[in-house]
Scaffold this motif. Structure first.
Motif, PDB file in Angstrom:
ATOM      1  N   PRO A  10       5.745   4.595  -1.429  1.00 47.38           N
ATOM      2  CA  PRO A  10       4.915   4.463  -0.445  1.00 47.38           C
ATOM      3  C   PRO A  10       3.844   3.047  -0.956  1.00 47.38           C
ATOM      4  CG  PRO A  10       5.212   6.744  -0.269  1.00 47.38           C
ATOM      5  CD  PRO A  10       6.335   6.380  -1.442  1.00 47.38           C
ATOM      6  N   TRP A  11       3.833   3.616  -2.493  1.00 49.96           N
ATOM      7  CA  TRP A  11       2.661   2.409  -3.068  1.00 49.96           C
ATOM      8  C   TRP A  11       3.595   1.361  -3.583  1.00 49.96           C
ATOM      9  CZ3 TRP A  11       3.608   0.060  -7.904  1.00 49.96           C
ATOM     10  CH2 TRP A  11       4.496   0.981  -8.800  1.00 49.96           C
ATOM     11  N   GLN A  12       4.848   1.200  -3.623  1.00 44.80           N
ATOM     12  CA  GLN A  12       5.550  -0.120  -4.185  1.00 44.80           C
ATOM     13  C   GLN A  12       6.035  -0.903  -2.669  1.00 44.80           C
ATOM     14  OE1 GLN A  12       9.530   2.045  -5.487  1.00 44.80           O
ATOM     15  NE2 GLN A  12       8.792   1.934  -7.203  1.00 44.80           N
ATOM     16  N   GLU A  13       5.873  -0.189  -1.695  1.00 51.97           N
ATOM     17  CA  GLU A  13       5.699  -1.133   0.017  1.00 51.97           C
ATOM     18  C   GLU A  13       4.274  -1.529   0.051  1.00 51.97           C
ATOM     19  OE1 GLU A  13       6.705   1.642   3.081  1.00 51.97           O
ATOM     20  OE2 GLU A  13       8.325   1.827   2.210  1.00 51.97           O
ATOM     21  N   LYS A  14       3.436  -0.806  -0.512  1.00 50.72           N
ATOM     22  CA  LYS A  14       2.392  -1.314  -0.384  1.00 50.72           C
ATOM     23  C   LYS A  14       1.717  -2.760  -0.760  1.00 50.72           C
ATOM     24  CE  LYS A  14      -2.795   0.264  -0.171  1.00 50.72           C
ATOM     25  NZ  LYS A  14      -3.823   1.579  -0.284  1.00 50.72           N
ATOM     26  N   VAL A  15       1.932  -2.784  -2.360  1.00 55.23           N
ATOM     27  CA  VAL A  15       1.577  -3.407  -3.560  1.00 55.23           C
ATOM     28  C   VAL A  15       2.578  -4.812  -2.544  1.00 55.23           C
ATOM     29  CG1 VAL A  15       1.525  -4.293  -6.264  1.00 55.23           C
ATOM     30  CG2 VAL A  15       1.330  -1.503  -5.372  1.00 55.23           C
ATOM     31  N   ASN A  17       3.802  -5.759  -0.159  1.00 54.41           N
ATOM     32  CA  ASN A  17       3.346  -6.443   1.422  1.00 54.41           C
ATOM     33  C   ASN A  17       1.781  -6.377   1.081  1.00 54.41           C
ATOM     34  OD1 ASN A  17       5.793  -6.101   2.635  1.00 54.41           O
ATOM     35  ND2 ASN A  17       4.701  -3.759   3.617  1.00 54.41           N
ATOM     36  N   ASP A  18       1.146  -6.619   0.132  1.00 52.54           N
ATOM     37  CA  ASP A  18       0.275  -7.295   0.067  1.00 52.54           C
ATOM     38  C   ASP A  18       0.104  -9.325  -0.810  1.00 52.54           C
ATOM     39  OD1 ASP A  18      -3.253  -6.577  -1.218  1.00 52.54           O
ATOM     40  OD2 ASP A  18      -2.668  -7.972  -1.636  1.00 52.54           O
ATOM     41  N   TRP A 173      -4.082  -2.155  -8.619  1.00 58.98           N
ATOM     42  CA  TRP A 173      -3.955  -0.960  -7.936  1.00 58.98           C
ATOM     43  C   TRP A 173      -4.062  -0.470  -9.201  1.00 58.98           C
ATOM     44  CZ3 TRP A 173      -1.714  -5.157  -6.061  1.00 58.98           C
ATOM     45  CH2 TRP A 173      -2.262  -5.823  -5.279  1.00 58.98           C
ATOM     46  N   ASP A 179       1.628   9.892  -8.271  1.00 62.41           N
ATOM     47  CA  ASP A 179       2.085   9.421  -6.985  1.00 62.41           C
ATOM     48  C   ASP A 179       3.054   8.993  -7.030  1.00 62.41           C
ATOM     49  OD1 ASP A 179      -0.815   8.129  -6.279  1.00 62.41           O
ATOM     50  OD2 ASP A 179      -0.890   7.271  -8.229  1.00 62.41           O
TER      51      ASP A 179
END
Length: 418
Positions: A10-15, A17-18, A173, A179
């Protein structure tokens, strides 16, 4: 994507896509840093745009150990060729990913980079990004990913703060090992039980201040807003000079600051620290700041660390005195053949432990606490601590003022005195 084995936490997807151009990730161990770095390299190589895709580790050997096998694991069938001697992988369509080490800066020159990954950046050779790699991103407006476990306050902390302070194009981040949902929490607890506290905080919680100070506990510092103005005592001003050059951002951030401690010492020996001015000042600015502080607080003693910087500031300071017809004496301070660390500890540690130093609330508190928290780290300045410690050489406390001495005392022997 056919032939590519990509899965993201999840954290990798968020980063990923930023839209930030420069992304900085401070992450604990086993958080998924290397996997994420490899994914960004592959996606950048396949985006159809011209330019080099480059991965840079602390050394060539580490670059190979950390990333070579991971790229083969993820890219799978779309790898068309590779050269282990040059650490270069060619993907479908001729797209290439090159692995380098920051320990060999000359091998990084001459490239036009569209995407750059700097892995374990806290351990990279100082200055390589600013002087070589940042210009290589300019013509294609390339992106960069900085990713590492912290190692104190070094260049990685600087780029992390670029994102934290909202510099244009930057975003940061902070991730702990917790995490990563694939990591067993019981394993983390087991590690916590056997590792030193600062080691666990640095390696698993990605703390930049993990080790902390062995000598000062900022949580026990005493603060005040207003002191009792009727209390007896005197002001002292102690100045630690570091040279004379205005702040020029990144080019001076590693250099020491000049610092001027303004302290009221009461008759009981308590230090009431009114202010500690600090910064990179020109020669004239330094003289003006000293004069204004003396004019405002009227100290009984002004001390400056003896040396070349002190000699340089005397001329402009004396010029100001002549123009204003206000003269004050400068007391020359010395380190007394002590190491700076020992001198600071001797002057401050016991006083802080016994609440004999009070800090007036102000913006300078943040910098002071930052220095005290890391002292005696080589990665964090100690200029404010140093200036405050010099007050120990200057302050005169009338400890014997209440003693009842007989006026009619006469020595038994006129030579010996008793």
């Amino acid at each position: 994507m056919a032939g590519v084995n990509i899965s993201l936490l999840p954290w990798q997807e968020k980063v990923i896509n930023d839209e930030a151009r420069f992304k900085v990730i401070a992450a604990g161990r086993r958080c998924g840093k290397t996997h994420f770095a490899a994914v960004t390299l592959i996606l950048a190589a396949l985006d159809g745009k011209p330019g080099m895709v480059m991965y840079v580790g602390p050394t060539m050997g580490l670059a190979r150990d950390l990333m070579w096998d991971k790229l083969f694991e993820l890219a799978g069938d779309i790898i068309e060729g590779s050269n282990v001697n040059n650490l270069e992988i060619t993907l479908a369509g001729g797209n290439k990913i090159t692995l380098k080490g920051s320990d060999r800066p000359d091998t990084l020159r001459g490239y036009s980079i569209k995407h750059l990954v700097l892995d374990e950046f806290a351990f990279h050779k100082e200055g390589v990004f600013d002087t070589i790699l940042r210009p290589a991103l300019a013509d294609r407006k390339g992106s960069a990913l900085f990713i590492s476990t912290p190692e104190g306050r070094n260049s990685f902390y600087d780029v992390y703060m670029n994102g934290e302070t909202g510099k244009k194009g930057w975003k940061s981040w902070h991730l702990t090992s917790h995490d990563n949902p694939l990591l067993d929490p019981e394993e983390l607890e087991a590690a916590k039980e056997t590792m030193a506290g600062w080691q666990y905080r640095q390696e698993f919680e990605a703390s930049f201040d993990a080790k902390g100070s062995e000598f000062f506990d900022p949580e026990e510092f005493s603060y005040y807003e207003d002191r009792n103005l009727s209390a007896g005592g005197d002001y002292y001003i102690a100045i630690d000079l570091a040279g004379f050059e205005s702040d020029r951002g990144n080019k001076t951030k590693r250099r020491d600051n000049s610092a001027m401690a303004i302290v009221f010492v009461d008759d009981a020996g308590t230090w009431w620290v009114e202010d500690i001015e600090h910064g990179r000042w020109t020669l004239d600015e330094t003289a003006q700041k000293i004069f204004k502080a003396v004019e405002k607080y009227k100290p009984i003693s002004v001390g400056i660390e003896k040396g070349i910087a002190q000699q340089a500031v005397m001329n402009p300071l004396q010029d100001v005195m002549r123009r204003t017809h206000r003269v004050f004496r400068i007391e020359l301070l010395s380190h007394g053949n002590q190491k700076k660390e020992d001198r600071i500890l001797w002057a401050l540690q016991g006083r802080f432990e016994h609440s004999k130093i009070r800090l007036k609330k102000g913006e300078w508190n943040v910098t002071f606490v930052d220095e005290a928290s890391a002292f005696p780290s080589k990665l964090v300045h100690d200029d404010l601590l140093d200036a405050l410690a010099y007050v120990d050489q200057m302050a005169i406390v009338p400890y014997a003022s209440d003693l009842d001495l007989e006026d009619d005392y006469e020595p038994m022997d006129s030579i010996a005195g008793y």
